[in-house]
Motif scaffolding. Structure first.
Motif, short mmCIF file in Angstrom:
data_model
loop_
_atom_site.label_atom_id
_atom_site.label_comp_id
_atom_site.label_asym_id
_atom_site.label_seq_id
_atom_site.Cartn_x
_atom_site.Cartn_y
_atom_site.Cartn_z
N LEU A 119 46.62 31.17 58.06
CA LEU A 119 46.76 32.55 57.61
C LEU A 119 47.59 32.56 56.34
CD1 LEU A 119 47.69 34.12 61.06
CD2 LEU A 119 45.43 33.94 60.02
N ASP A 147 49.43 38.39 54.07
CA ASP A 147 48.05 38.86 53.93
C ASP A 147 47.32 38.55 55.23
OD1 ASP A 147 45.46 39.54 53.29
OD2 ASP A 147 45.18 37.92 51.86
N SER A 148 47.30 39.48 56.13
CA SER A 148 46.66 39.25 57.42
C SER A 148 45.16 39.50 57.36
CB SER A 148 47.30 40.15 58.47
OG SER A 148 47.10 41.51 58.13
N THR A 149 44.62 39.74 56.17
CA THR A 149 43.19 40.03 56.05
C THR A 149 42.37 38.81 55.65
OG1 THR A 149 43.36 40.70 53.74
CG2 THR A 149 43.67 42.42 55.40
N THR A 150 43.01 37.67 55.36
CA THR A 150 42.30 36.47 54.94
C THR A 150 42.56 35.33 55.93
OG1 THR A 150 42.54 37.10 52.63
CG2 THR A 150 41.97 34.81 53.07
N GLN A 175 37.34 30.71 52.96
CA GLN A 175 38.07 31.88 53.41
C GLN A 175 37.10 32.96 53.86
OE1 GLN A 175 38.70 30.86 49.93
NE2 GLN A 175 39.93 29.29 50.89
N THR A 227 37.17 37.13 55.74
CA THR A 227 38.02 38.27 56.09
C THR A 227 38.35 38.21 57.58
OG1 THR A 227 36.18 39.73 56.64
CG2 THR A 227 36.92 39.71 54.32
N SER A 228 39.40 38.87 57.97
CA SER A 228 39.76 38.90 59.39
C SER A 228 38.67 39.59 60.20
CB SER A 228 41.11 39.58 59.59
OG SER A 228 41.11 40.88 59.05
N THR A 229 37.98 40.55 59.61
CA THR A 229 36.87 41.22 60.29
C THR A 229 35.72 40.25 60.55
OG1 THR A 229 37.49 43.31 59.24
CG2 THR A 229 35.27 43.17 60.16
N TRP A 247 35.96 36.96 60.69
CA TRP A 247 36.42 35.96 61.64
C TRP A 247 36.35 36.50 63.08
CZ3 TRP A 247 36.93 31.00 61.89
CH2 TRP A 247 37.69 30.41 62.89
#
Length: 61
Positions: free
Chosen positions: A26, A30-33, A48, A50-52, A54
């Motif tokens: 992580l 930046d918790s979005t990547t 890489q 996005t968290s969505t 993943w």
């Protein structure tokens, strides 16, 4: 960001047989990547998502 700057950990979804090893990292602040790499050959490029994306991948597997 280079692989050396990330703290990698083995995904809990990696196989216990050692043949399907994935590591994730992580980005701080930046918790979005989500960074993903093959733990058997860490010299290969990581990628890489996005968290969505993943979360959708993990839900699918």
């Amino acid at each position: 960001m280079s692989n050396a700057e990330l703290t990698w950990f083995k995904s809990s979804y990696s196989g216990s047989e050692g043949d399907s090893c994935v590591e994730v990292a992580l980005t701080q602040n930046d918790s979005t990547t989500i960074h993903v790499r093959d733990s058997k050959d860490t010299t290969l490029p990581s990628f890489q998502v996005t968290s969505t994306a993943w979360a959708a991948f993990v839900a699918h597997i």
